[in-house]
Write a protein that holds these residues in place. Structure first.
Motif, PDB file in Angstrom:
ATOM      1  N   ALA A   1       1.209  -0.927   0.061  1.00  0.00           N
ATOM      2  CA  ALA A   1      -0.411  -0.164  -0.196  1.00  0.00           C
ATOM      3  C   ALA A   1       0.682   0.847  -0.119  1.00  0.00           C
ATOM      4  CB  ALA A   1      -0.464   0.187   1.292  1.00  0.00           C
ATOM      5  N   VAL A   2       0.242   2.172  -0.908  1.00  0.00           N
ATOM      6  CA  VAL A   2       1.067   3.574  -0.723  1.00  0.00           C
ATOM      7  C   VAL A   2      -0.161   4.936  -1.311  1.00  0.00           C
ATOM      8  CG1 VAL A   2       3.691   2.162  -2.411  1.00  0.00           C
ATOM      9  CG2 VAL A   2       1.658   2.874  -4.033  1.00  0.00           C
ATOM     10  N   PRO A   3       0.770   5.487  -0.940  1.00  0.00           N
ATOM     11  CA  PRO A   3      -0.267   6.863  -1.545  1.00  0.00           C
ATOM     12  C   PRO A   3      -0.855   6.552  -2.666  1.00  0.00           C
ATOM     13  CG  PRO A   3       1.582   7.991  -0.630  1.00  0.00           C
ATOM     14  CD  PRO A   3       1.823   5.999  -0.728  1.00  0.00           C
ATOM     15  N   ARG A   4      -1.735   6.894  -3.346  1.00  0.00           N
ATOM     16  CA  ARG A   4      -2.603   6.511  -4.267  1.00  0.00           C
ATOM     17  C   ARG A   4      -1.869   7.527  -5.404  1.00  0.00           C
ATOM     18  NH1 ARG A   4      -8.236   5.725  -5.041  1.00  0.00           N
ATOM     19  NH2 ARG A   4      -8.572   5.788  -3.008  1.00  0.00           N
ATOM     20  N   GLY A   5      -2.203   6.472  -6.746  1.00  0.00           N
ATOM     21  CA  GLY A   5      -1.007   7.266  -8.169  1.00  0.00           C
ATOM     22  C   GLY A   5      -0.024   7.049  -7.626  1.00  0.00           C
ATOM     23  N   LEU A   6       0.754   6.522  -6.635  1.00  0.00           N
ATOM     24  CA  LEU A   6       2.490   6.464  -6.805  1.00  0.00           C
ATOM     25  C   LEU A   6       2.331   5.024  -6.698  1.00  0.00           C
ATOM     26  CD1 LEU A   6       3.160   9.218  -3.971  1.00  0.00           C
ATOM     27  CD2 LEU A   6       3.625   9.496  -6.874  1.00  0.00           C
ATOM     28  N   SER A   7       1.812   3.980  -6.857  1.00  0.00           N
ATOM     29  CA  SER A   7       2.367   2.507  -6.909  1.00  0.00           C
ATOM     30  C   SER A   7       3.729   1.820  -8.213  1.00  0.00           C
ATOM     31  CB  SER A   7       1.031   1.890  -7.712  1.00  0.00           C
ATOM     32  OG  SER A   7       0.755   2.187  -9.084  1.00  0.00           O
ATOM     33  N   GLU A   8       4.341   3.142  -9.379  1.00  0.00           N
ATOM     34  CA  GLU A   8       4.843   2.633 -10.010  1.00  0.00           C
ATOM     35  C   GLU A   8       6.029   3.255  -9.946  1.00  0.00           C
ATOM     36  OE1 GLU A   8       3.503   5.218 -13.917  1.00  0.00           O
ATOM     37  OE2 GLU A   8       2.139   3.543 -14.318  1.00  0.00           O
ATOM     38  N   GLU A   9       5.800   4.702  -9.590  1.00  0.00           N
ATOM     39  CA  GLU A   9       7.207   5.056  -8.652  1.00  0.00           C
ATOM     40  C   GLU A   9       7.854   3.725  -7.543  1.00  0.00           C
ATOM     41  OE1 GLU A   9       4.802   6.944  -8.747  1.00  0.00           O
ATOM     42  OE2 GLU A   9       5.492   8.594  -9.659  1.00  0.00           O
ATOM     43  N   MET A  10       7.000   3.535  -6.584  1.00  0.00           N
ATOM     44  CA  MET A  10       7.284   2.416  -5.626  1.00  0.00           C
ATOM     45  C   MET A  10       8.168   1.224  -6.909  1.00  0.00           C
ATOM     46  SD  MET A  10       6.651  -0.666  -4.601  1.00  0.00           S
ATOM     47  CE  MET A  10       4.591  -1.402  -5.719  1.00  0.00           C
ATOM     48  N   GLU A  11       7.246   0.893  -7.570  1.00  0.00           N
ATOM     49  CA  GLU A  11       7.706  -0.254  -8.266  1.00  0.00           C
ATOM     50  C   GLU A  11       9.047   0.006  -8.994  1.00  0.00           C
ATOM     51  OE1 GLU A  11       5.098  -1.494 -11.313  1.00  0.00           O
ATOM     52  OE2 GLU A  11       3.125  -1.936  -9.752  1.00  0.00           O
ATOM     53  N   ARG A  12       9.523   1.095  -9.569  1.00  0.00           N
ATOM     54  CA  ARG A  12      10.770   1.563 -10.322  1.00  0.00           C
ATOM     55  C   ARG A  12      11.198   1.800  -8.744  1.00  0.00           C
ATOM     56  NH1 ARG A  12       8.490   5.065 -13.163  1.00  0.00           N
ATOM     57  NH2 ARG A  12       8.661   7.366 -11.784  1.00  0.00           N
ATOM     58  N   SER A  13      11.185   2.123  -7.900  1.00  0.00           N
ATOM     59  CA  SER A  13      12.074   1.706  -7.083  1.00  0.00           C
ATOM     60  C   SER A  13      13.105   0.883  -6.381  1.00  0.00           C
ATOM     61  CB  SER A  13      11.063   3.079  -5.830  1.00  0.00           C
ATOM     62  OG  SER A  13      11.347   3.976  -5.743  1.00  0.00           O
TER      63      SER A  13
ATOM     64  N   LEU B   1      10.985   9.251  -3.205  1.00  0.00           N
ATOM     65  CA  LEU B   1      10.220   9.957  -1.778  1.00  0.00           C
ATOM     66  C   LEU B   1       9.128  10.284  -1.817  1.00  0.00           C
ATOM     67  CD1 LEU B   1      13.876  11.331  -1.892  1.00  0.00           C
ATOM     68  CD2 LEU B   1      13.402   9.867  -0.840  1.00  0.00           C
ATOM     69  N   PHE B   2       8.244   9.702  -0.907  1.00  0.00           N
ATOM     70  CA  PHE B   2       6.528  10.295  -1.020  1.00  0.00           C
ATOM     71  C   PHE B   2       6.740   9.258   0.143  1.00  0.00           C
ATOM     72  CE2 PHE B   2       6.699   6.262  -3.450  1.00  0.00           C
ATOM     73  CZ  PHE B   2       6.261   5.461  -2.439  1.00  0.00           C
ATOM     74  N   TYR B   3       5.758  10.318   1.094  1.00  0.00           N
ATOM     75  CA  TYR B   3       5.141   9.444   2.296  1.00  0.00           C
ATOM     76  C   TYR B   3       3.268   9.525   2.779  1.00  0.00           C
ATOM     77  CZ  TYR B   3      10.017  10.640   2.910  1.00  0.00           C
ATOM     78  OH  TYR B   3      11.833  10.382   2.571  1.00  0.00           O
ATOM     79  N   MET B   4       3.262   9.238   3.831  1.00  0.00           N
ATOM     80  CA  MET B   4       1.250   9.713   4.057  1.00  0.00           C
ATOM     81  C   MET B   4       2.493   9.064   5.913  1.00  0.00           C
ATOM     82  SD  MET B   4       0.328   5.181   2.299  1.00  0.00           S
ATOM     83  CE  MET B   4       1.729   3.661   2.985  1.00  0.00           C
ATOM     84  N   ASP B   5       0.554   9.156   6.324  1.00  0.00           N
ATOM     85  CA  ASP B   5       0.543   9.323   7.546  1.00  0.00           C
ATOM     86  C   ASP B   5       0.661   7.072   8.229  1.00  0.00           C
ATOM     87  OD1 ASP B   5      -1.328   8.799  10.576  1.00  0.00           O
ATOM     88  OD2 ASP B   5      -0.420  10.555  10.157  1.00  0.00           O
ATOM     89  N   ARG B   6       1.489   6.934   9.258  1.00  0.00           N
ATOM     90  CA  ARG B   6       1.314   6.016   9.733  1.00  0.00           C
ATOM     91  C   ARG B   6       0.748   4.777  10.726  1.00  0.00           C
ATOM     92  NH1 ARG B   6       6.691   3.743  12.763  1.00  0.00           N
ATOM     93  NH2 ARG B   6       7.099   1.391  13.619  1.00  0.00           N
ATOM     94  N   SER B   7      -0.736   6.026  10.863  1.00  0.00           N
ATOM     95  CA  SER B   7      -1.856   5.266  11.310  1.00  0.00           C
ATOM     96  C   SER B   7      -2.642   4.782   9.981  1.00  0.00           C
ATOM     97  CB  SER B   7      -2.698   7.076  11.589  1.00  0.00           C
ATOM     98  OG  SER B   7      -2.735   7.238  10.529  1.00  0.00           O
ATOM     99  N   LEU B   8      -2.637   4.246   8.896  1.00  0.00           N
ATOM    100  CA  LEU B   8      -2.737   3.976   8.363  1.00  0.00           C
ATOM    101  C   LEU B   8      -2.545   2.461   8.005  1.00  0.00           C
ATOM    102  CD1 LEU B   8      -2.431   6.204   4.705  1.00  0.00           C
ATOM    103  CD2 LEU B   8      -4.675   5.982   6.177  1.00  0.00           C
ATOM    104  N   GLU B   9      -1.544   2.065   9.031  1.00  0.00           N
ATOM    105  CA  GLU B   9      -1.452   0.962   8.908  1.00  0.00           C
ATOM    106  C   GLU B   9      -2.586   0.315   9.597  1.00  0.00           C
ATOM    107  OE1 GLU B   9       2.251  -2.171  10.539  1.00  0.00           O
ATOM    108  OE2 GLU B   9       2.483  -0.789  11.368  1.00  0.00           O
ATOM    109  N   ALA B  10      -2.636   0.737  10.406  1.00  0.00           N
ATOM    110  CA  ALA B  10      -3.307  -0.029  12.207  1.00  0.00           C
ATOM    111  C   ALA B  10      -5.104  -0.578  11.246  1.00  0.00           C
ATOM    112  CB  ALA B  10      -4.325   0.665  13.070  1.00  0.00           C
ATOM    113  N   ARG B  11      -5.028   0.425  10.214  1.00  0.00           N
ATOM    114  CA  ARG B  11      -6.553   0.789   9.156  1.00  0.00           C
ATOM    115  C   ARG B  11      -6.443  -0.397   8.723  1.00  0.00           C
ATOM    116  NH1 ARG B  11      -7.414   5.582   6.450  1.00  0.00           N
ATOM    117  NH2 ARG B  11      -9.409   4.672   5.964  1.00  0.00           N
ATOM    118  N   ILE B  12      -5.486  -0.972   7.687  1.00  0.00           N
ATOM    119  CA  ILE B  12      -5.329  -1.806   7.090  1.00  0.00           C
ATOM    120  C   ILE B  12      -5.260  -3.243   7.474  1.00  0.00           C
ATOM    121  CG2 ILE B  12      -3.563  -3.068   5.314  1.00  0.00           C
ATOM    122  CD1 ILE B  12      -2.562  -0.546   4.554  1.00  0.00           C
ATOM    123  N   ALA B  13      -4.353  -2.943   9.212  1.00  0.00           N
ATOM    124  CA  ALA B  13      -4.496  -5.011   9.904  1.00  0.00           C
ATOM    125  C   ALA B  13      -5.797  -4.893  10.030  1.00  0.00           C
ATOM    126  CB  ALA B  13      -3.219  -4.192  10.934  1.00  0.00           C
TER     127      ALA B  13
END
Length: 223
Positions: free
Chosen positions: A49-61, A69-81
């Motif tokens: 799970a990455v910020p919306r629209g940045l999946s290609e950047e993650m794959e390229r990394s 370099l992109f960031y999101m709030d850590r609280s999202l992990e608890a929601r996903i879990a």
């Protein structure tokens, strides 16, 4: 053929060159696809799970080793879990070392902060088995960096010791350094005085949530 040997020789050479290039391209493509498949299998993760629209950047990394370099709030992990089909999660934060500075041992490379306690993707890559926990100031390095266990590295002015070297994957991860995530946050705080340029990273920021799904027989979903 005998009447025009020079012209026919040139034609034969041209055809052989084109065929050779096509065969070489096919072999390179097959090798790259195999390396990508091997890397994904070793990653051992079903979803990222990455910020919306940045999946290609993650794959390229992951594939090329170019730090995205992109960031999101850590609280999202608890929601996903909380989803019933999720078996395990672990977070990562993406960092890039500074270029042309004395406070970084390697310039402009991909640094990944990971959680040693919950990680299920990095440790299996180790070329030598580790039967102990990774210390806060220890790192794992990719095989392409040519660093031996026990070596000292420095990023943003923070000193690290190499705890292990990962098996080659054929991907950009071979030139990546993996840092315990809490130490990555500490490194960011210390960078204001230790580094030539501070690292703008807050403790509540992450870049990706790695997700391992439950088996389908246990209310999981197909990956």
């Amino acid at each position: 053929l005998w009447r025009r040997p020079f012209r026919n020789g040139i034609l034969i050479l041209c055809v052989a060159t084109v065929v050779g290039m096509q065969v070489a391209a096919a072999l390179i493509d097959r090798a790259s696809q195999y390396g990508l498949l091997l890397g994904i299998q070793r990653l051992g993760v079903d979803l990222v799970a990455v910020p919306r629209g940045l999946s290609e950047e993650m794959e390229r990394s992951y594939i090329s080793g170019e730090a995205a370099l992109f960031y999101m709030d850590r609280s999202l992990e608890a929601r996903i879990a909380e989803f019933e089909f999720v078996d395990q999660t672990s977070v990562q934060v993406f960092i890039k070392s500074l270029a042309k500075t004395s406070c970084c041992s390697f310039w402009g490379i991909f640094l990944i902060g990971f959680e040693p306690d919950t990680d299920f993707t990095i440790r299996p890559w180790l070329s030598q088995h580790m039967d102990r926990a990774i210390e806060p100031d220890e790192v794992l390095v990719g095989a392409a960096l040519g660093v031996e266990p026990g070596s000292n590295l420095k990023f943003y002015g923070h000193e690290f010791k190499v705890a292990g070297v990962l098996d080659p994957t054929g991907m950009g991860m071979d030139a990546t350094v993996f840092i315990p995530i809490q130490t990555a946050y500490l490194m960011a705080r210390e960078s204001t005085v230790k580094a030539e340029k501070p690292l703008d990273l807050k403790r509540d920021q992450i870049s990706a949530v790695l997700i391992k799904l439950k088996p389908e027989s246990e209310a999981g979903i197909p990956a």
